[in-house]
Design a protein around this motif. Structure first.
Motif, mmCIF file in Angstrom:
data_model
loop_
_atom_site.group_PDB
_atom_site.id
_atom_site.type_symbol
_atom_site.label_atom_id
_atom_site.label_comp_id
_atom_site.label_asym_id
_atom_site.label_seq_id
_atom_site.Cartn_x
_atom_site.Cartn_y
_atom_site.Cartn_z
ATOM 1 N N ARG A 119 0.859 -1.180 0.000
ATOM 2 C CA ARG A 119 0.000 0.000 0.000
ATOM 3 C C ARG A 119 0.895 1.230 0.000
ATOM 4 N NH1 ARG A 119 -3.907 -0.866 3.437
ATOM 5 N NH2 ARG A 119 -3.384 -3.042 3.653
ATOM 6 N N LEU A 120 0.373 2.349 -0.469
ATOM 7 C CA LEU A 120 1.112 3.607 -0.444
ATOM 8 C C LEU A 120 1.182 4.110 0.990
ATOM 9 C CD1 LEU A 120 2.392 6.077 -1.858
ATOM 10 C CD2 LEU A 120 0.090 7.041 -1.968
ATOM 11 N N VAL A 121 2.376 4.455 1.420
ATOM 12 C CA VAL A 121 2.587 5.058 2.730
ATOM 13 C C VAL A 121 3.397 6.324 2.487
ATOM 14 C CG1 VAL A 121 3.575 4.781 5.029
ATOM 15 C CG2 VAL A 121 2.560 2.818 3.865
ATOM 16 N N VAL A 122 2.882 7.456 2.942
ATOM 17 C CA VAL A 122 3.475 8.752 2.621
ATOM 18 C C VAL A 122 4.908 8.900 3.125
ATOM 19 C CG1 VAL A 122 3.198 11.251 2.912
ATOM 20 C CG2 VAL A 122 1.200 9.821 2.516
ATOM 21 N N VAL A 123 5.296 8.250 4.234
ATOM 22 C CA VAL A 123 6.625 8.443 4.809
ATOM 23 C C VAL A 123 7.717 7.654 4.106
ATOM 24 C CG1 VAL A 123 5.748 9.008 7.090
ATOM 25 C CG2 VAL A 123 6.349 6.642 6.565
ATOM 26 N N GLY A 124 7.397 6.790 3.206
ATOM 27 C CA GLY A 124 8.406 5.995 2.525
ATOM 28 C C GLY A 124 8.048 4.532 2.519
ATOM 29 N N ARG A 125 9.051 3.693 2.493
ATOM 30 C CA ARG A 125 8.835 2.252 2.410
ATOM 31 C C ARG A 125 8.835 1.643 3.812
ATOM 32 N NH1 ARG A 125 9.177 -0.314 -2.214
ATOM 33 N NH2 ARG A 125 9.110 -2.561 -2.158
ATOM 34 N N PRO A 126 7.661 1.256 4.313
ATOM 35 C CA PRO A 126 7.583 0.705 5.676
ATOM 36 C C PRO A 126 8.028 -0.747 5.730
ATOM 37 C CG PRO A 126 5.433 0.636 4.678
ATOM 38 C CD PRO A 126 6.347 1.323 3.680
ATOM 39 N N ASP A 127 8.459 -1.176 6.910
ATOM 40 C CA ASP A 127 8.739 -2.593 7.101
ATOM 41 C C ASP A 127 7.762 -3.218 8.094
ATOM 42 O OD1 ASP A 127 9.701 -1.629 9.520
ATOM 43 O OD2 ASP A 127 11.784 -2.092 9.088
ATOM 44 N N ALA A 128 6.832 -2.417 8.630
ATOM 45 C CA ALA A 128 5.754 -2.929 9.483
ATOM 46 C C ALA A 128 4.616 -1.925 9.475
ATOM 47 C CB ALA A 128 6.237 -3.140 10.913
ATOM 48 N N ASP A 130 -9.333 2.967 13.533
ATOM 49 C CA ASP A 130 -9.149 4.051 12.576
ATOM 50 C C ASP A 130 -7.709 4.537 12.462
ATOM 51 O OD1 ASP A 130 -11.851 4.079 11.971
ATOM 52 O OD2 ASP A 130 -12.309 5.560 13.511
ATOM 53 N N LEU A 131 -6.852 4.169 13.398
ATOM 54 C CA LEU A 131 -5.454 4.617 13.374
ATOM 55 C C LEU A 131 -4.528 3.492 12.943
ATOM 56 C CD1 LEU A 131 -5.223 6.660 16.680
ATOM 57 C CD2 LEU A 131 -5.447 7.541 14.352
ATOM 58 N N CYS A 132 -3.399 3.871 12.361
ATOM 59 C CA CYS A 132 -2.379 2.906 11.978
ATOM 60 C C CYS A 132 -1.017 3.414 12.421
ATOM 61 C CB CYS A 132 -2.338 2.729 10.463
ATOM 62 S SG CYS A 132 -3.778 1.897 9.794
ATOM 63 N N LEU A 133 -0.120 2.484 12.698
ATOM 64 C CA LEU A 133 1.282 2.788 12.959
ATOM 65 C C LEU A 133 2.095 2.133 11.858
ATOM 66 C CD1 LEU A 133 1.609 2.120 16.797
ATOM 67 C CD2 LEU A 133 1.432 4.326 15.643
ATOM 68 N N ALA A 134 3.045 2.878 11.304
ATOM 69 C CA ALA A 134 3.940 2.347 10.279
ATOM 70 C C ALA A 134 5.376 2.595 10.718
ATOM 71 C CB ALA A 134 3.676 3.023 8.940
ATOM 72 N N ARG A 135 6.230 1.576 10.564
ATOM 73 C CA ARG A 135 7.646 1.729 10.895
ATOM 74 C C ARG A 135 8.432 1.785 9.593
ATOM 75 N NH1 ARG A 135 10.351 -3.058 13.960
ATOM 76 N NH2 ARG A 135 10.244 -3.899 11.858
ATOM 77 N N GLU A 144 11.906 4.289 12.528
ATOM 78 C CA GLU A 144 11.021 5.262 13.173
ATOM 79 C C GLU A 144 9.576 4.824 12.998
ATOM 80 O OE1 GLU A 144 11.920 8.024 14.894
ATOM 81 O OE2 GLU A 144 14.027 7.577 14.557
ATOM 82 N N TRP A 145 8.731 5.110 14.000
ATOM 83 C CA TRP A 145 7.303 4.800 13.931
ATOM 84 C C TRP A 145 6.528 6.063 13.597
ATOM 85 C CZ3 TRP A 145 5.111 0.072 14.000
ATOM 86 C CH2 TRP A 145 5.890 -0.987 14.438
ATOM 87 N N TYR A 146 5.534 5.924 12.708
ATOM 88 C CA TYR A 146 4.675 7.028 12.285
ATOM 89 C C TYR A 146 3.221 6.621 12.474
ATOM 90 C CZ TYR A 146 8.964 8.520 10.024
ATOM 91 O OH TYR A 146 10.259 8.894 9.772
ATOM 92 N N MET A 147 2.365 7.590 12.822
ATOM 93 C CA MET A 147 0.949 7.332 13.012
ATOM 94 C C MET A 147 0.168 7.972 11.881
ATOM 95 S SD MET A 147 -1.560 8.005 16.303
ATOM 96 C CE MET A 147 -0.802 9.566 16.622
ATOM 97 N N GLY A 148 -0.846 7.277 11.386
ATOM 98 C CA GLY A 148 -1.676 7.816 10.323
ATOM 99 C C GLY A 148 -3.007 7.104 10.272
ATOM 100 N N GLN A 149 -3.709 7.319 9.174
ATOM 101 C CA GLN A 149 -5.019 6.697 8.954
ATOM 102 C C GLN A 149 -5.053 6.082 7.576
ATOM 103 O OE1 GLN A 149 -7.322 10.384 9.901
ATOM 104 N NE2 GLN A 149 -8.553 8.933 11.066
ATOM 105 N N LEU A 150 -5.891 5.054 7.426
ATOM 106 C CA LEU A 150 -6.083 4.459 6.101
ATOM 107 C C LEU A 150 -7.049 5.317 5.300
ATOM 108 C CD1 LEU A 150 -6.430 0.644 6.828
ATOM 109 C CD2 LEU A 150 -4.480 1.856 5.862
ATOM 110 N N ASP A 151 -6.659 5.608 4.078
ATOM 111 C CA ASP A 151 -7.521 6.325 3.148
ATOM 112 C C ASP A 151 -8.478 5.322 2.506
ATOM 113 O OD1 ASP A 151 -8.540 8.461 1.763
ATOM 114 O OD2 ASP A 151 -6.743 8.871 0.601
ATOM 115 N N SER A 184 -4.419 3.420 1.056
ATOM 116 C CA SER A 184 -3.130 4.045 1.349
ATOM 117 C C SER A 184 -3.116 4.576 2.764
ATOM 118 C CB SER A 184 -2.840 5.163 0.345
ATOM 119 O OG SER A 184 -3.820 6.169 0.410
ATOM 120 N N LEU A 185 -1.931 4.734 3.305
ATOM 121 C CA LEU A 185 -1.765 5.210 4.676
ATOM 122 C C LEU A 185 -1.225 6.633 4.641
ATOM 123 C CD1 LEU A 185 -1.736 4.625 7.715
ATOM 124 C CD2 LEU A 185 0.528 3.627 7.421
#
Length: 67
Positions: A30-39, A45-50, A54-61, A65-66
């Protein structure tokens, strides 16, 4: 299914610590705005992407996409 959780962590442990019995590991296709996640973890409604340790918090569109 994504299993790239930090050492010592399982999805069951994530659920227990977060208090969210429905938390799940999402696929990385899926598209993740911060780059290429590994988790990616979903908590309703919330998601965490690493990415890059680094861990980032966002939402699924609506398209999955995140942001």
């Amino acid at each position: 299914m994504n299993t790239n959780l930090p050492d010592g962590w399982t999805i069951e442990r994530v659920r227990s610590v977060s208090g969210d019995a429905e938390a799940e590991a999402l696929t990385l296709e899926r598209l993740v705005v911060v780059g290429r996640p590994d988790a990616i973890l979903s908590f309703h409604d919330l998601c965490l992407a690493r990415a890059d340790g680094e861990w980032y918090m966002g939402q699924l569109d609506t398209d999955g996409s995140l942001v």
